[in-house]
Motif scaffolding. Structure first.
Motif, PDB file in Angstrom:
ATOM      1  N   LEU A  73       0.859  -1.173   0.000  1.00  0.00           N
ATOM      2  CA  LEU A  73       0.000   0.000   0.000  1.00  0.00           C
ATOM      3  C   LEU A  73       0.900   1.230   0.000  1.00  0.00           C
ATOM      4  N   VAL A  74       0.599   2.152  -0.909  1.00  0.00           N
ATOM      5  CA  VAL A  74       1.403   3.365  -1.066  1.00  0.00           C
ATOM      6  C   VAL A  74       0.615   4.535  -0.480  1.00  0.00           C
ATOM      7  N   PRO A  75       1.203   5.249   0.496  1.00  0.00           N
ATOM      8  CA  PRO A  75       0.471   6.376   1.096  1.00  0.00           C
ATOM      9  C   PRO A  75       0.455   7.590   0.168  1.00  0.00           C
ATOM     10  N   LEU A  76      -0.735   8.119  -0.090  1.00  0.00           N
ATOM     11  CA  LEU A  76      -0.859   9.361  -0.845  1.00  0.00           C
ATOM     12  C   LEU A  76      -1.015  10.544   0.105  1.00  0.00           C
ATOM     13  N   THR A  77      -1.745  10.307   1.198  1.00  0.00           N
ATOM     14  CA  THR A  77      -1.870  11.279   2.272  1.00  0.00           C
ATOM     15  C   THR A  77      -1.753  10.500   3.578  1.00  0.00           C
ATOM     16  N   ALA A  78      -1.963  11.173   4.700  1.00  0.00           N
ATOM     17  CA  ALA A  78      -1.863  10.494   5.992  1.00  0.00           C
ATOM     18  C   ALA A  78      -2.949   9.436   6.163  1.00  0.00           C
ATOM     19  N   SER A  79      -4.057   9.574   5.446  1.00  0.00           N
ATOM     20  CA  SER A  79      -5.153   8.622   5.618  1.00  0.00           C
ATOM     21  C   SER A  79      -5.587   7.941   4.325  1.00  0.00           C
ATOM     22  N   LEU A  80      -4.905   8.177   3.206  1.00  0.00           N
ATOM     23  CA  LEU A  80      -5.293   7.586   1.928  1.00  0.00           C
ATOM     24  C   LEU A  80      -4.139   6.768   1.359  1.00  0.00           C
ATOM     25  N   TYR A  81      -4.402   5.470   1.179  1.00  0.00           N
ATOM     26  CA  TYR A  81      -3.412   4.549   0.630  1.00  0.00           C
ATOM     27  C   TYR A  81      -3.974   3.898  -0.617  1.00  0.00           C
ATOM     28  N   VAL A  82      -3.114   3.642  -1.597  1.00  0.00           N
ATOM     29  CA  VAL A  82      -3.522   2.952  -2.817  1.00  0.00           C
ATOM     30  C   VAL A  82      -2.632   1.735  -3.004  1.00  0.00           C
ATOM     31  N   PRO A  83      -3.170   0.683  -3.617  1.00  0.00           N
ATOM     32  CA  PRO A  83      -2.333  -0.500  -3.848  1.00  0.00           C
ATOM     33  C   PRO A  83      -1.269  -0.217  -4.915  1.00  0.00           C
ATOM     34  N   GLY A  84      -0.130  -0.840  -4.759  1.00  0.00           N
ATOM     35  CA  GLY A  84       0.953  -0.666  -5.715  1.00  0.00           C
ATOM     36  C   GLY A  84       1.935  -1.821  -5.625  1.00  0.00           C
TER      37      GLY A  84
END
Length: 156
Positions: A73-84
């Motif tokens: 999981l890649v963090p985009l913000t402190a509370s938003l993660y996207v799979p990668g």
């Protein structure tokens, strides 16, 4: 503020403050208290930045141990993660401030974090020393101010 600029030690500063009027002493105490509060805020900011860099350094260490192609999981913000997927663990982007990122090798990234942590710790130690001196000036001014106020106050 002559008391903080004096070349003498604390006893010289006390002698200078004893010669001041009540208004001058109040101003010295208020100024010293304000500076102590600002330095305390700076200490908190340095402590926070050091913690963030220590977290980044440990994240780099963890990232270096993961195999290429590993799902994460890649963090985009402190509370938003996207799979990668981990493409190349040897290249990292280092945030050097004001929105600028530099691509570095993993070793260079770890070295950057360690250098910044050491710099912040050094700055923290210097700030603690300055804050301690300012606190002592504020305390000395407060004691002298209280003594002068007792002299001025009428006895019952």
């Amino acid at each position: 503020m002559a008391s903080s600029r004096s070349g003498g030690g604390p006893s010289m500063r006390v002698l200078e403050m004893e010669k001041m009027s009540l208004e001058q002493l109040k101003a010295v105490k208020e100024q010293a208290d304000l500076e102590v509060n600002l330095l305390q805020d700076s200490l908190n900011n340095v402590r926070s930045a050091t913690s963030r860099l220590e977290l980044a350094s440990s994240a780099l260490q963890d990232l270096s141990l993961r195999p290429q192609g590993k799902k994460m999981l890649v963090p985009l913000t402190a509370s938003l993660y996207v799979p990668g997927r981990l493409d190349d663990a040897d290249k990292v982007l280092v945030d050097v401030g004001t929105g600028y990122f530099i691509e570095k090798t993993m070793a260079e990234g770890k070295d950057y974090c360690e250098r910044k942590i050491n710099l912040l710790r050094s700055n923290f130690d210097q700030l603690v020393e300055v804050a301690s001196k300012k606190k002592s000036v504020a305390d000395e001014a407060g004691v002298i101010l209280q003594a002068k106020l007792k002299q001025v106050a009428p006895s019952p």
